[in-house]
Scaffold this active site. Sequence first.
Site, PDB file in Angstrom:
ATOM      1  N   ASN A   2       0.825  -1.216   0.000  1.00 36.65           N
ATOM      2  CA  ASN A   2       0.000   0.000   0.000  1.00 36.65           C
ATOM      3  C   ASN A   2       0.857   1.264   0.000  1.00 36.65           C
ATOM      4  O   ASN A   2       0.370   2.349   0.285  1.00 36.65           O
ATOM      5  CB  ASN A   2      -0.901   0.013   1.237  1.00 36.65           C
ATOM      6  CG  ASN A   2      -1.839  -1.174   1.263  1.00 36.65           C
ATOM      7  OD1 ASN A   2      -2.437  -1.519   0.237  1.00 36.65           O
ATOM      8  ND2 ASN A   2      -1.975  -1.815   2.410  1.00 36.65           N
TER       9      ASN A   2
ATOM     10  N   HIS B  83     -14.349  -2.750   5.604  1.00 32.36           N
ATOM     11  CA  HIS B  83     -13.172  -3.444   6.142  1.00 32.36           C
ATOM     12  C   HIS B  83     -13.488  -4.262   7.404  1.00 32.36           C
ATOM     13  O   HIS B  83     -14.368  -3.907   8.203  1.00 32.36           O
ATOM     14  CB  HIS B  83     -12.095  -2.400   6.470  1.00 32.36           C
ATOM     15  CG  HIS B  83     -10.752  -2.993   6.718  1.00 32.36           C
ATOM     16  ND1 HIS B  83     -10.233  -3.165   7.978  1.00 32.36           N
ATOM     17  CD2 HIS B  83      -9.828  -3.474   5.861  1.00 32.36           C
ATOM     18  CE1 HIS B  83      -9.028  -3.708   7.886  1.00 32.36           C
ATOM     19  NE2 HIS B  83      -8.753  -3.908   6.607  1.00 32.36           N
TER      20      HIS B  83
ATOM     21  N   GLU C 212     -16.176   3.220   2.786  1.00 36.92           N
ATOM     22  CA  GLU C 212     -14.767   3.538   2.515  1.00 36.92           C
ATOM     23  C   GLU C 212     -14.736   4.433   1.287  1.00 36.92           C
ATOM     24  O   GLU C 212     -15.451   4.147   0.310  1.00 36.92           O
ATOM     25  CB  GLU C 212     -13.973   2.250   2.220  1.00 36.92           C
ATOM     26  CG  GLU C 212     -13.709   1.419   3.444  1.00 36.92           C
ATOM     27  CD  GLU C 212     -13.054   0.073   3.116  1.00 36.92           C
ATOM     28  OE1 GLU C 212     -12.187   0.014   2.233  1.00 36.92           O
ATOM     29  OE2 GLU C 212     -13.437  -0.914   3.752  1.00 36.92           O
TER      30      GLU C 212
ATOM     31  N   SER D  45     -10.827  -1.094  -0.120  1.00 37.91           N
ATOM     32  CA  SER D  45      -9.505  -1.718  -0.049  1.00 37.91           C
ATOM     33  C   SER D  45      -9.392  -2.978  -0.902  1.00 37.91           C
ATOM     34  O   SER D  45      -8.300  -3.339  -1.324  1.00 37.91           O
ATOM     35  CB  SER D  45      -9.154  -2.050   1.397  1.00 37.91           C
ATOM     36  OG  SER D  45     -10.088  -2.974   1.919  1.00 37.91           O
TER      37      SER D  45
ATOM     38  N   ASP E 227     -14.107   5.911   5.874  1.00 37.83           N
ATOM     39  CA  ASP E 227     -12.754   5.389   6.060  1.00 37.83           C
ATOM     40  C   ASP E 227     -11.945   5.793   4.828  1.00 37.83           C
ATOM     41  O   ASP E 227     -12.220   5.359   3.715  1.00 37.83           O
ATOM     42  CB  ASP E 227     -12.824   3.862   6.215  1.00 37.83           C
ATOM     43  CG  ASP E 227     -11.458   3.250   6.520  1.00 37.83           C
ATOM     44  OD1 ASP E 227     -10.450   3.780   6.048  1.00 37.83           O
ATOM     45  OD2 ASP E 227     -11.426   2.219   7.221  1.00 37.83           O
TER      46      ASP E 227
ATOM     47  N   HIS F  56      -7.326   4.330   2.028  1.00 42.09           N
ATOM     48  CA  HIS F  56      -6.651   4.192   0.736  1.00 42.09           C
ATOM     49  C   HIS F  56      -6.759   5.443  -0.139  1.00 42.09           C
ATOM     50  O   HIS F  56      -6.381   5.411  -1.310  1.00 42.09           O
ATOM     51  CB  HIS F  56      -7.189   2.962   0.003  1.00 42.09           C
ATOM     52  CG  HIS F  56      -6.877   1.699   0.734  1.00 42.09           C
ATOM     53  ND1 HIS F  56      -5.668   1.040   0.600  1.00 42.09           N
ATOM     54  CD2 HIS F  56      -7.584   1.011   1.668  1.00 42.09           C
ATOM     55  CE1 HIS F  56      -5.661  -0.018   1.396  1.00 42.09           C
ATOM     56  NE2 HIS F  56      -6.810  -0.061   2.058  1.00 42.09           N
TER      57      HIS F  56
ATOM     58  N   LYS G  64      -0.357   3.430   4.890  1.00 40.48           N
ATOM     59  CA  LYS G  64      -0.485   3.204   3.445  1.00 40.48           C
ATOM     60  C   LYS G  64       0.311   4.302   2.726  1.00 40.48           C
ATOM     61  O   LYS G  64       1.523   4.318   2.845  1.00 40.48           O
ATOM     62  CB  LYS G  64      -1.964   3.122   3.110  1.00 40.48           C
ATOM     63  CG  LYS G  64      -2.591   2.061   4.062  1.00 40.48           C
ATOM     64  CD  LYS G  64      -3.921   1.622   3.724  1.00 40.48           C
ATOM     65  CE  LYS G  64      -4.562   0.831   4.853  1.00 40.48           C
ATOM     66  NZ  LYS G  64      -3.937  -0.442   5.203  1.00 40.48           N
TER      67      LYS G  64
HETATM   68  C1  PLP Z   1     -10.076   0.394   4.658  1.00 43.00           C
HETATM   69  C2  PLP Z   1      -9.146   0.050   5.766  1.00 43.00           C
HETATM   70  N1  PLP Z   1      -9.407   0.506   6.993  1.00 43.00           N
HETATM   71  C3  PLP Z   1      -8.598   0.218   8.025  1.00 43.00           C
HETATM   72  C4  PLP Z   1      -7.473  -0.547   7.861  1.00 43.00           C
HETATM   73  C5  PLP Z   1      -6.594  -0.865   9.038  1.00 43.00           C
HETATM   74  O1  PLP Z   1      -5.516  -0.004   9.047  1.00 43.00           O
HETATM   75  P1  PLP Z   1      -4.127  -0.409   9.736  1.00 43.00           P
HETATM   76  O2  PLP Z   1      -3.397  -1.265   8.766  1.00 43.00           O
HETATM   77  O3  PLP Z   1      -3.470   0.890  10.025  1.00 43.00           O
HETATM   78  O4  PLP Z   1      -4.473  -1.163  10.982  1.00 43.00           O
HETATM   79  C6  PLP Z   1      -7.141  -1.018   6.590  1.00 43.00           C
HETATM   80  C7  PLP Z   1      -5.894  -1.788   6.374  1.00 43.00           C
HETATM   81  O5  PLP Z   1      -5.860  -2.895   6.021  1.00 43.00           O
HETATM   82  C8  PLP Z   1      -8.011  -0.724   5.516  1.00 43.00           C
HETATM   83  O6  PLP Z   1      -7.754  -1.195   4.291  1.00 43.00           O
END
Ligand code: PLP
Length: 352
Positions: free
Chosen positions: A31, A115, A155, A159, A184, A187, A216
Amino acid sequence: MWINKELKKREIQGNLRTLKKTSQLIDFASNDYLGLARSDRLKKAILQEWTQGVGSTGSRLLTGNSLYAETVEDKIAQFHGCEAGLLFSCGYLANLGLFSAIGAGNVIVYDTQIHASVHDGMRLGKGKTIPFRHNDLCHLEKRLRSYAPCFVCVESVYSTDGSFAPLQELVILCQHYGAELIVDEAHAVGVFGPQGKGRVYEEGLTVFAQVITFGKALGSQGAIVLGSSELKSYLLNFARSVIYTTSLSFPSLVAVNCGYDLLPQMEEERLQLFKNIALFKQIVKTSSSSPIQPIVIPGNEHVKARAQKLQQIGCDVRPLTSPTVQRGKECLRICVHAFNTEKEIQHCLEHL
Ligand SMILES: Cc1ncc(COP(=O)(O)O)c(C=O)c1O
């Protein structure tokens, strides 16, 4: 005995997870969209800025708070045009804390592609949770008619398949039904919007909360929940994943701070990233316009075999298998980066 049985079951289903060393292959998996995690620029900036000790020594509410942490928090909130922000150790814990804290006694309506960390937070919150079909505004409206007032969770860039949430329409719908929108931006930040401020900022929107992760495009680790000062205070009182954990260490805070200093200077990288995405899409038609390019290959074994073939020709491509994605929607999740060359992209896609 039962541990072994469960592991065997996974093996038979073709979705046993194992650790792999980071490879020397061409990166089409991480990422690190802008290349910040590997950049000398970030490394140098961190070494110059890092003058404090290491550990934060406690949770934010005990000995783990500092002027530095508060300054970084305020700076990030201001950068994204928000009133306040609260740091978390990572995005997983940010979503866990946020959704468990707001879940109690409330209804959360969520996109089915949200997620895993949001699912886990909602589960801990023990409130009512209602799914709506991925990016289906009609289905969401139907849910809102039945369940508003409620929270809606999406999101901005998904992701798993890189699809965009229709943010403008979501805000209008939520306003109409008196729902609060949570986005969220894991990305999107660093990649989209002026100076990489994310899709919410780019579209000039105000939402109840934004979750931003630093692991990321920002190239380090940690996360922040942005919103009102009232929300920050609420989370400090009710989000257990920030209350009962040691706060971010100084090196982590410094890395985040330096990453944010560099974001406005990364126009060239963002431009190159979008050129690379365009090149990718010229060769393979996909539905995504983000750095995350999904190639659906149904079946865990099939998609794993295809990823392995690409790895054998030097490209680090990883499969997304079920249950991480829905059965039948297993895919190669190819991540395009600013640092991938034209030749590398062509080489990967020729062998697809
Ligand atoms: C959309 C989304 N939210 C939250 C997370 C979690 O973030 P972190 O990797 O900082 O724990 C991810 C990571 O995989 C993600 O893709």
